[in-house]
Scaffold this active site. Sequence first.
Site, PDB file in Angstrom:
ATOM      1  N   LYS A   7       0.848  -1.189   0.000  1.00 44.60           N
ATOM      2  CA  LYS A   7       0.000   0.000   0.000  1.00 44.60           C
ATOM      3  C   LYS A   7       0.886   1.243   0.000  1.00 44.60           C
ATOM      4  O   LYS A   7       1.904   1.269   0.686  1.00 44.60           O
ATOM      5  CB  LYS A   7      -0.918   0.029   1.225  1.00 44.60           C
ATOM      6  CG  LYS A   7      -1.819   1.278   1.287  1.00 44.60           C
ATOM      7  CD  LYS A   7      -2.850   1.170   2.390  1.00 44.60           C
ATOM      8  CE  LYS A   7      -2.299   1.361   3.786  1.00 44.60           C
ATOM      9  NZ  LYS A   7      -1.788   2.749   3.978  1.00 44.60           N
ATOM     10  N   GLU A  20       0.695   5.797  -0.240  1.00 44.08           N
ATOM     11  CA  GLU A  20      -0.145   6.972  -0.078  1.00 44.08           C
ATOM     12  C   GLU A  20       0.005   7.914  -1.267  1.00 44.08           C
ATOM     13  O   GLU A  20       1.078   8.018  -1.865  1.00 44.08           O
ATOM     14  CB  GLU A  20       0.226   7.715   1.204  1.00 44.08           C
ATOM     15  CG  GLU A  20      -0.019   6.916   2.474  1.00 44.08           C
ATOM     16  CD  GLU A  20       0.343   7.673   3.745  1.00 44.08           C
ATOM     17  OE1 GLU A  20       0.204   7.092   4.829  1.00 44.08           O
ATOM     18  OE2 GLU A  20       0.744   8.870   3.643  1.00 44.08           O
ATOM     19  N   GLU A  48      -9.106   7.801   4.002  1.00 46.71           N
ATOM     20  CA  GLU A  48      -8.913   8.140   5.416  1.00 46.71           C
ATOM     21  C   GLU A  48      -9.358   9.565   5.712  1.00 46.71           C
ATOM     22  O   GLU A  48      -8.934  10.517   5.052  1.00 46.71           O
ATOM     23  CB  GLU A  48      -7.449   7.965   5.823  1.00 46.71           C
ATOM     24  CG  GLU A  48      -7.210   8.279   7.289  1.00 46.71           C
ATOM     25  CD  GLU A  48      -5.845   7.852   7.811  1.00 46.71           C
ATOM     26  OE1 GLU A  48      -5.566   8.094   9.001  1.00 46.71           O
ATOM     27  OE2 GLU A  48      -5.059   7.270   7.024  1.00 46.71           O
TER      28      GLU A  48
END
Length: 303
Positions: free
Chosen positions: A126, A128, A195
């Site tokens: 993962k 960002e 998020e």
Amino acid sequence: MTAHNARQRNETAARRRMTAPAIAAAKGSDPLVMVTAYDAPTARTVDGAGADMILVGDSLAMVVLGYDDTLQVTTEDIAHHVGAVARTKPSALVVADLPWLSYHVSTAETVHNAARLIRAGAAAVKLEGGRKRIDAVRAILDAEIPVMGHIGLTPQSIHALGGFKVQGKELDAAKALTDDAVALADAGCFAIVLECVPDGVARMITESVGVPTIGIGAGRHCDGQVLVWHDLLGFAGTDRRAPKFVRQYAALELDATASIERFCADVRNGAYPSSAETYHMTDQMADALGLYGGTTPEPELAQ
């Protein structure tokens, strides 16, 4: 082992192993569940509970290693903890965070760092960021490594964002986040974490992409939800205020402290260990060594 634990272990063993394509195909079906884990015991609890994905997150920096933010954790740190999680052979998909500066310098370094996490035992990574990370996403995918995206509040960008703040509250910012999500999905990400964004923005993004969205502080309209193990179980420390979106299902830090206090008290007042918790010599050996005053058995200590 209790009957419940035995049944739970059998059910876990019977579950098919989750893969990135299986997660991608779950779009629009039952909600997906992802929980963080950083070592073998936490991985066993998460997998035994039936989570679909285990995230070895860079939250490791704060909840395990004691740092103030995620920027201090390294690829070596993540790989070390991925290995501990992977050795439990979970049915859940193991996703590893690429930490700050592991995918920002060059394409070659990005792929190398992603490969290190896969070799450590992860099945996907993962990272960002939105459209500005598309080249990194494509390079990792070209190495046959599944990628999960992450937009909204991106903790590795805490200084650029000005702190831990809800993202996408204004119209232009909401549109930009949606464009980021579409770009990540089009590039080949199998899922995207959202998020700390308003629920309406999360819903718009979820309806705009063909891959699952996993929310954390993004409301109920996502295709799944993720929480940090320590937040979920009340193991985050009394000096840290939990975010608004955290629902605490236990208070294990308080329970653990109370249990260890009882152990300390038992040791100090002579109640531990008892005779039943001690290995004893035979009477003949005790006599030969002159222990316990001859053949008199060792006295029971107070319980």
